[in-house]
Design a protein around this motif. Structure first.
Motif, mmCIF file in Angstrom:
data_model
loop_
_atom_site.group_PDB
_atom_site.id
_atom_site.type_symbol
_atom_site.label_atom_id
_atom_site.label_comp_id
_atom_site.label_asym_id
_atom_site.label_seq_id
_atom_site.Cartn_x
_atom_site.Cartn_y
_atom_site.Cartn_z
ATOM 1 N N ASP A 117 0.855 -1.190 0.000
ATOM 2 C CA ASP A 117 0.000 0.000 0.000
ATOM 3 C C ASP A 117 0.890 1.238 0.000
ATOM 4 O O ASP A 117 1.572 1.519 0.987
ATOM 5 N N ALA A 118 0.888 1.962 -1.125
ATOM 6 C CA ALA A 118 1.778 3.126 -1.257
ATOM 7 C C ALA A 118 1.083 4.437 -0.885
ATOM 8 O O ALA A 118 1.631 5.512 -1.121
ATOM 9 N N ARG A 119 -0.106 4.343 -0.289
ATOM 10 C CA ARG A 119 -0.805 5.568 0.117
ATOM 11 C C ARG A 119 -0.198 6.100 1.420
ATOM 12 O O ARG A 119 0.730 5.508 1.978
ATOM 13 N N ASN A 157 5.446 4.039 1.897
ATOM 14 C CA ASN A 157 5.329 5.354 1.259
ATOM 15 C C ASN A 157 6.629 6.148 1.433
ATOM 16 O O ASN A 157 7.474 5.794 2.258
ATOM 17 N N CYS A 165 -1.974 2.542 -5.031
ATOM 18 C CA CYS A 165 -2.244 3.780 -4.307
ATOM 19 C C CYS A 165 -3.728 4.069 -4.459
ATOM 20 O O CYS A 165 -4.496 3.133 -4.715
ATOM 21 N N SER A 166 -4.154 5.320 -4.289
ATOM 22 C CA SER A 166 -5.590 5.543 -4.150
ATOM 23 C C SER A 166 -6.392 5.256 -5.410
ATOM 24 O O SER A 166 -7.478 4.703 -5.339
ATOM 25 N N CYS A 208 -2.424 7.994 -9.572
ATOM 26 C CA CYS A 208 -2.061 8.652 -8.316
ATOM 27 C C CYS A 208 -0.539 8.761 -8.158
ATOM 28 O O CYS A 208 -0.056 9.524 -7.341
ATOM 29 N N ALA A 256 1.977 7.422 -6.665
ATOM 30 C CA ALA A 256 2.768 6.845 -5.563
ATOM 31 C C ALA A 256 3.072 5.366 -5.793
ATOM 32 O O ALA A 256 4.159 4.890 -5.449
ATOM 33 N N SER A 257 2.129 4.628 -6.356
ATOM 34 C CA SER A 257 2.363 3.191 -6.564
ATOM 35 C C SER A 257 3.451 2.972 -7.618
ATOM 36 O O SER A 257 4.302 2.098 -7.459
#
Lengths: 227, 141
Positions: free
Chosen positions: B57-59, B76, B101-102, B106, B108-109
Motif C-alpha cells: 500500500d503506497a498511500r 510510502n 495507491c488511491s 495517483c 505513488a504506486s
C-alpha cells in the motif's frame, strides 16, 4: 419522394446529434493547459524546485480554480490567482521539496474549477540526482546457498567529494566494511558478510556520508537477509 | 427496414470517424491498444494469480490506517527506510509484488514499484490498475 426526404432528415438529425454529443465536453472546458505533464530535474543538493503549468481560459466566460490537491505532501500547488476571464492566461506553480529523496517521482495534482467539466489532473515528474548510487540496496542469500561475503558497488556523482563517516550494522551477526574501488576516490565497495550456518537473519546497514565541499551529511540504508 | 439502414449508416459513419481519429492521433491509439503501462495488472489478474503474493500500500499512513487490502504492507516515501525493511523481511524469492495507491494515475504506486525494481532489484513487481478505488469497488459489489 416525401417519405425518402423525411428519412434522410431523420438520418441527418441523428448524425448531427451524435457529432454534437461527441464535441460537447471539449467545447465546454474553459482552461486549456499548454502541457499537463512537466518534468523537473534537481541536483543532488537542491532543497526544492518549482514547476509551472500554464494555461489559457478558452471558454466563453470566467473560470474559477476552486481546488488544487497534490498527490504528495512533498508538494505545494498555488494558482497565480483564482479567477480567470475569458481569453486570460494563468499558471499553477508547484513547489516540490526534495528532502532526502533521490530518483524519479511522479506527483499528480488534481485541479477542480467552477466548470462542471473543468477537472484536470496535472502530472509533475521530478527527477532528483542521486549523489551516491548503489548497484543494489538489498542483498540476500538463498537457503542452502554458500554464506560467503557479497559486494555492493557504490559510486559518487562526477566531481563530488565524498567521505564516509561510518557504518552501522543493526544485527551484529552480520558484518560490513567499505573498500575503495578504482582510482579517483569516488567508487567504493561495501563488503557484507552474513552469519555462518543455515540461519534466517535480517539486518539494515546504514552508511553515513559527508558530501561536497559543504560536507552535507546524508545517511543511506541498505538491507541484507539470509533466508 | 429504413430504421435498420439509418442505424447502419450511423454506425458506418462513426466507424469512419473513429478510424480517422485513430490515424490522426497515433498516441491515443497506442494507449487504447496497449491497455495501459506494461507493468500494470488488473484486479482480476491479481486475484487469480497462483503463487505467493505481497500487496504493498503506497498511500499515506493515514489512508492505510483507515483501511487497506488484507495483509497489505505500507510503503510510502515519508517512511521509506523503515517500511521497506518490513517489506523485504516478508518477501520471498518467487513472490509477486503488487503495489497500489488511491486510484489510477495517483503516482505513488508507480514511484514505489520503480524504486523496488531499480534500487532493490526485485523482480515481478506490478502496479494495480485503478488502485484502492478498484479494490473498494470490487468489494462493494
Amino acid at each position: 419522394m416525401r417519405r425518402t426526404t423525411a428519412i434522410w432528415r431523420k438520418r441527418a438529425a441523428c448524425i448531427a446529434l451524435g457529432l454534437l454529443a461527441g464535441q460537447w465536453p471539449a467545447a465546454a472546458t474553459g482552461l486549456k493547459w499548454d502541457a499537463t505533464e512537466v518534468t523537473l530535474a534537481l541536483r543532488w543538493n537542491a532543497d526544492s524546485g518549482i514547476a509551472r503549468f500554464t494555461f489559457v481560459n478558452e471558454g466563453p466566460g470566467q473560470v474559477k480554480i476552486t481546488d488544487l490537491t497534490p498527490g504528495c505532501g512533498c508538494t505545494a500547488a498555488l494558482p497565480s490567482k483564482t479567477t480567470f476571464a475569458a481569453g486570460e492566461r494563468g499558471e499553477v506553480t508547484v513547489e516540490f521539496k526534495a528532502g532526502n529523496r533521490a530518483g524519479s517521482f511522479r506527483i499528480p495534482i488534481a485541479v477542480q474549477t467552477s466548470e462542471p467539466a473543468g477537472a484536470a489532473t496535472l502530472l509533475l515528474i521530478a527527477t532528483i540526482e542521486d549523489a551516491i548510487t548503489f548497484d543494489n540496496r538489498f542483498i540476500y542469500w538463498q537457503k542452502a546457498e554458500p554464506r560467503g561475503p557479497r559486494r555492493v558497488r557504490i559510486k559518487a556523482v562526477d566531481s563530488l567529494p565524498v567521505a564516509f563517516g561510518g557504518i552501522e550494522v543493526e544485527n551484529p551477526a552480520f558484518s560490513a566494511k567499505l573498500e575503495p574501488h578504482g582510482p579517483g576516490g569516488r567508487e567504493f565497495e561495501l563488503v557484507v558478510t552474513p552469519p555462518a550456518g543455515d540461519v534466517s537473519a535480517f539486518t539494515s546497514i546504514v552508511l553515513r556520508a559527508r558530501l561536497g565541499d559543504a560536507k552535507l551529511e546524508r545517511a543511506y540504508t541498505l538491507l541484507a537477509r539470509t533466508l | 427496414m429504413s430504421i435498420f439502414r439509418s442505424w447502419l449508416l450511423i454506425v458506418g459513419l462513426a466507424t469512419a470517424l473513429a478510424v480517422a481519429d485513430t490515424a490522426l492521433n497515433p498516441r491515443a491509439r497506442t494507449v487504447v491498444l496497449a491497455g495501459g503501462p506494461p507493468d500494470e495488472i488488473t484486479l482480476l489478474a491479481a486475484r487469480t494469480h497462483r503463487g505467493p503474493l505481497l500487496w504493498i500500500d503506497a498511500r499515506t499512513d493515514a489512508e492505510f490506517s483507515r483501511d487497506h487490502i488484507p495483509e497489505a504492507l505500507p510503503l510510502n516515501a515519508d517512511h521509506w527506510d523503515a517500511q521497506v525493511a518490513q517489506v523485504l523481511r516478508s518477501w520471498q524469492p518467487g513472490c509477486r509484488i503488487i503495489v497500489y495507491c488511491s486510484q489510477s494515475g495517483c503516482g505513488a504506486s508507480r514511484n514505489a514499484a520503480d524504486r523496488l525494481r531499480r534500487d532493490y532489484r526485485l523482480p515481478d513487481v506490478w502496479v494495480l490498475r485503478g488502485g484502492w478505488a478498484a479494490w473498494e469497488k470490487a468489494v462493494v459489489r
